[in-house]
Design a protein around this motif. Structure first.
Motif, PDB file in Angstrom:
ATOM      1  N   GLN A 109       0.812  -1.210   0.000  1.00  0.00           N
ATOM      2  CA  GLN A 109       0.000   0.000   0.000  1.00  0.00           C
ATOM      3  C   GLN A 109       0.848   1.264   0.000  1.00  0.00           C
ATOM      4  OE1 GLN A 109      -2.643  -1.086   3.364  1.00  0.00           O
ATOM      5  NE2 GLN A 109      -4.299  -0.559   1.976  1.00  0.00           N
ATOM      6  N   ASP A 110       2.067   1.176   0.511  1.00  0.00           N
ATOM      7  CA  ASP A 110       2.938   2.355   0.494  1.00  0.00           C
ATOM      8  C   ASP A 110       3.709   2.468  -0.820  1.00  0.00           C
ATOM      9  OD1 ASP A 110       4.750   0.305   0.714  1.00  0.00           O
ATOM     10  OD2 ASP A 110       5.629   0.964   2.604  1.00  0.00           O
ATOM     11  N   GLY A 111       3.371   1.616  -1.798  1.00  0.00           N
ATOM     12  CA  GLY A 111       4.013   1.671  -3.106  1.00  0.00           C
ATOM     13  C   GLY A 111       5.280   0.854  -3.221  1.00  0.00           C
ATOM     14  N   HIS A 112       5.780   0.297  -2.109  1.00  0.00           N
ATOM     15  CA  HIS A 112       7.035  -0.447  -2.158  1.00  0.00           C
ATOM     16  C   HIS A 112       6.825  -1.767  -2.892  1.00  0.00           C
ATOM     17  CE1 HIS A 112      11.144  -1.245  -0.864  1.00  0.00           C
ATOM     18  NE2 HIS A 112      10.765  -2.493  -0.694  1.00  0.00           N
ATOM     19  N   ALA A 157      21.124  -1.016  -9.083  1.00  0.00           N
ATOM     20  CA  ALA A 157      20.140  -0.024  -9.535  1.00  0.00           C
ATOM     21  C   ALA A 157      19.013   0.142  -8.522  1.00  0.00           C
ATOM     22  CB  ALA A 157      19.570  -0.443 -10.893  1.00  0.00           C
ATOM     23  N   THR A 158      18.500  -0.972  -7.981  1.00  0.00           N
ATOM     24  CA  THR A 158      17.412  -0.862  -7.014  1.00  0.00           C
ATOM     25  C   THR A 158      17.901  -0.283  -5.693  1.00  0.00           C
ATOM     26  OG1 THR A 158      17.752  -3.179  -6.349  1.00  0.00           O
ATOM     27  CG2 THR A 158      16.096  -2.737  -8.040  1.00  0.00           C
ATOM     28  N   VAL A 225      11.240   4.250 -10.507  1.00  0.00           N
ATOM     29  CA  VAL A 225      12.411   3.479 -10.930  1.00  0.00           C
ATOM     30  C   VAL A 225      12.542   2.212 -10.083  1.00  0.00           C
ATOM     31  CG1 VAL A 225      14.938   3.499 -11.100  1.00  0.00           C
ATOM     32  CG2 VAL A 225      13.617   5.513 -11.795  1.00  0.00           C
ATOM     33  N   LEU A 226      12.276   2.327  -8.779  1.00  0.00           N
ATOM     34  CA  LEU A 226      12.363   1.172  -7.890  1.00  0.00           C
ATOM     35  C   LEU A 226      11.335   0.114  -8.264  1.00  0.00           C
ATOM     36  CD1 LEU A 226      13.544  -0.159  -5.363  1.00  0.00           C
ATOM     37  CD2 LEU A 226      11.913   1.154  -3.995  1.00  0.00           C
ATOM     38  N   VAL A 227      10.103   0.539  -8.523  1.00  0.00           N
ATOM     39  CA  VAL A 227       9.061  -0.410  -8.912  1.00  0.00           C
ATOM     40  C   VAL A 227       9.418  -1.106 -10.226  1.00  0.00           C
ATOM     41  CG1 VAL A 227       6.674  -0.568  -9.728  1.00  0.00           C
ATOM     42  CG2 VAL A 227       7.202   0.726  -7.664  1.00  0.00           C
ATOM     43  N   ALA A 228      10.104  -0.380 -11.126  1.00  0.00           N
ATOM     44  CA  ALA A 228      10.514  -0.947 -12.414  1.00  0.00           C
ATOM     45  C   ALA A 228      11.842  -1.690 -12.313  1.00  0.00           C
ATOM     46  CB  ALA A 228      10.619   0.156 -13.462  1.00  0.00           C
ATOM     47  N   HIS A 229      12.267  -2.020 -11.099  1.00  0.00           N
ATOM     48  CA  HIS A 229      13.484  -2.799 -10.858  1.00  0.00           C
ATOM     49  C   HIS A 229      14.736  -2.101 -11.391  1.00  0.00           C
ATOM     50  CE1 HIS A 229      11.026  -6.787 -10.439  1.00  0.00           C
ATOM     51  NE2 HIS A 229      10.665  -5.838  -9.597  1.00  0.00           N
ATOM     52  N   GLY A 230      14.804  -0.778 -11.234  1.00  0.00           N
ATOM     53  CA  GLY A 230      16.015  -0.045 -11.585  1.00  0.00           C
ATOM     54  C   GLY A 230      16.037   0.519 -12.985  1.00  0.00           C
ATOM     55  N   ASP A 231      14.950   0.421 -13.721  1.00  0.00           N
ATOM     56  CA  ASP A 231      14.892   0.972 -15.083  1.00  0.00           C
ATOM     57  C   ASP A 231      14.720   2.489 -14.994  1.00  0.00           C
ATOM     58  OD1 ASP A 231      14.548   1.589 -17.716  1.00  0.00           O
ATOM     59  OD2 ASP A 231      12.677   0.455 -17.977  1.00  0.00           O
ATOM     60  N   LEU A 232      15.769   3.238 -15.372  1.00  0.00           N
ATOM     61  CA  LEU A 232      15.736   4.697 -15.244  1.00  0.00           C
ATOM     62  C   LEU A 232      14.652   5.329 -16.110  1.00  0.00           C
ATOM     63  CD1 LEU A 232      19.570   5.541 -15.192  1.00  0.00           C
ATOM     64  CD2 LEU A 232      17.980   5.446 -13.265  1.00  0.00           C
ATOM     65  N   ILE A 241       5.051   5.639 -13.129  1.00  0.00           N
ATOM     66  CA  ILE A 241       4.792   6.511 -11.977  1.00  0.00           C
ATOM     67  C   ILE A 241       3.447   6.153 -11.352  1.00  0.00           C
ATOM     68  CG2 ILE A 241       4.334   8.893 -11.284  1.00  0.00           C
ATOM     69  CD1 ILE A 241       6.366   9.763 -13.406  1.00  0.00           C
ATOM     70  N   GLY A 242       2.456   5.875 -12.208  1.00  0.00           N
ATOM     71  CA  GLY A 242       1.155   5.460 -11.690  1.00  0.00           C
ATOM     72  C   GLY A 242       1.241   4.154 -10.926  1.00  0.00           C
ATOM     73  N   ASP A 243       2.069   3.213 -11.428  1.00  0.00           N
ATOM     74  CA  ASP A 243       2.247   1.940 -10.729  1.00  0.00           C
ATOM     75  C   ASP A 243       2.861   2.138  -9.344  1.00  0.00           C
ATOM     76  OD1 ASP A 243       1.193   0.486 -12.800  1.00  0.00           O
ATOM     77  OD2 ASP A 243       3.134  -0.023 -13.698  1.00  0.00           O
ATOM     78  N   SER A 244       3.718   3.149  -9.199  1.00  0.00           N
ATOM     79  CA  SER A 244       4.379   3.385  -7.909  1.00  0.00           C
ATOM     80  C   SER A 244       3.458   4.054  -6.907  1.00  0.00           C
ATOM     81  CB  SER A 244       5.634   4.239  -8.103  1.00  0.00           C
ATOM     82  OG  SER A 244       5.288   5.569  -8.453  1.00  0.00           O
TER      83      SER A 244
END
Length: 461
Positions: A109-112, A157-158, A225-232, A241-244
């Motif tokens: 829920q906190d986006g992590h 990256a993460t 970027v964190l949600v995308a596993h380090g993809d800048l 951004i919406g996914d995060s």
């Protein structure tokens, strides 16, 4: 004017407590609780669906749940159930005999982002060729934080994205604390002829709102970027951004952003005319509490109330110290008499009360969040809390020295004749330097706090 401001602050504080007590819980302790089939088990009945149950609601990330069997990936429909507490993968056909590996990705829920892997078998000729207890790899996902596979997330990256996300959170927290504390300082400490310095402090408040917004922007972009596993590239992707921004993160970030805008736009010239900034400080505080650990423990009303009191007292203390340091430096830069006696005396009383509330609130929060005292030295959260407490004690010691030694010297010299002006200026200079040191240490406290919010209270290892 002061009565109106006090009434407004009281109303906002009450609304904040009621709102947070009714808000959905944060996801500081989200983890995989159980699966069906269970990790490492052997299913003897037909398997028509794979379910994953979490301790708190989650949102799907990417494919959500991927099931791989002897012939590769198994086509399956994935959907949340029970308000996000359960993820269900339904294969097109019942699973044939053999080994299966389930890889899942979700957002708390906190986006992590969370992810993990576990394995199971379906009984049959292929499944009887080996042991039925599951391999070490099959069990790894369940052994570490109930299904959160940290190794898969732990890349350079993460790690960098995580650090930048927390730095952004720290900047936002610092901006909110200084803004709220600066407003309290302007209303409580700046009296009489010192009211002429209210616009100076409100300038500090205004720029603190800008810092809050900048910190949030960094946090959101790095979180994507964190949600995308380090993809800048995710930092400029609206969908990433919406996914995060899942679950309570939308409210957490949204409240703080609204607060930052109100602070930056509403802190102007007079305290009475800065009512929008007061509202903004309350909104920013609501966002901070909503994203913290206190929303995961019971009795919720008591812990959230303690968290609100803790945050309000910390803001009064931190923001007051920064505002005092800022004002003394502004006076010195403009070649004005520091006249720090009344400022120091008034603020020392406010600071002493704030420190007391911070201490009591901190103890209540720690008691509510920790399951047992041993977690203080067994978990990352506990170790960070001990480090933060140590720095706070040092800051409190400096404040106590100011209260007992420096402020009395300033007060005693305030109406002295000219021949005492030298010692008075020396004491004022000592107070100015002391507030500078306190400010630096408080930055360290805020950085530790940003890491605390994201840390786990479970034993390390």
């Amino acid at each position: 004017m002061r009565r109106t401001l006090a009434t407004l602050v009281t109303a906002l504080f009450s609304t904040l407590v009621l709102t947070l007590c009714c808000a959905p819980p944060a996801a500081a302790h989200t983890r995989l609780e159980s699966t069906a089939p269970a990790a490492g088990s052997t299913a003897t009945a037909p398997v028509t669906e794979v379910t994953l149950r979490f301790t708190l609601p989650v949102s799907l990330l990417g494919d959500g749940v991927v099931v791989e069997g002897p012939d590769g990936a198994v086509p399956a429909d994935v959907a949340p159930a029970q308000g996000g507490l359960v993820l269900v993968a339904t294969p097109a056909e019942a699973l044939a005999p053999g080994r299966y590996t389930v890889t899942w990705t979700a957002a708390a829920q906190d986006g992590h982002p969370l992810e993990g892997t576990f394995g199971f078998r379906v009984a049959g000729k292929q499944a009887d060729d080996g042991p039925t207890t599951g391999t070490a790899h099959d069990m790894a996902g369940m052994d570490h934080d109930m299904g959160h596979d940290a190794a898969a997330m732990d890349t350079p990256a993460t790690r960098a994205a995580t650090a930048v996300t927390r730095l952004g959170s720290a900047a936002a927290l610092w901006g909110g604390l200084v803004a709220a504390g600066g407003l309290v300082f302007a209303g409580v400490v700046l009296r009489g002829r010192d009211e002429a310095d209210v616009p100076t402090v409100l300038r500090l408040v205004r720029w603190s709102g800008v810092l809050l917004l900048g910190g949030l922007l960094v946090r959101v972009l790095a979180g994507a970027v964190l949600v995308a596993h380090g993809d800048l590239a995710a930092a400029v992707s609206p969908s990433a951004i919406g996914d995060s921004l899942t679950g309570t993160t939308r409210w957490d970030v949204g409240l703080q952003a609204a607060g930052g805008v109100a602070i930056a736009a509403g802190a102007w010239r007079t305290l009475a005319g800065s009512w929008a900034a007061v509202l903004g400080a309350a909104l920013a505080g609501a966002g901070q509490v909503l994203g913290g650990h206190s929303n995961t423990v019971e009795p919720r009303w008591l812990v959230v109330t303690a968290d609100v009191a803790h945050l309000a007292a910390a803001a009064t203390w931190v923001g007051g110290v920064v505002a005092l340091a800022f004002l003394l430096r502004a006076r010195r830069r403009d070649g004005r008499d520091l006249d720090a006696a009344l400022l120091g005396a008034r603020f020392s009383v406010v600071a002493a009360a704030s420190v007391a509330v911070v201490g009591v609130g901190g103890v209540l929060l720690a008691a509510g969040i920790l399951d047992r005292p041993a977690q203080l030295w067994e978990s990352t959260w506990g170790l960070l809390l001990l480090a933060k407490t140590g720095v706070v004690v040092v800051v409190a010691a400096i404040g106590t020295h100011n209260h007992l030694r420096v402020v009395p010297r300033l007060t005693a010299r305030r109406r002295a004749v000219v021949r005492h002006a030298g010692p008075s200026r020396a004491a004022a200079g000592a107070l100015r330097r002391s507030t500078g040191r306190e400010t630096v240490l408080m930055v360290v406290v805020v950085l530790l706090t940003a890491w605390l919010v994201a840390a786990s209270t479970q034993p390390d290892g």
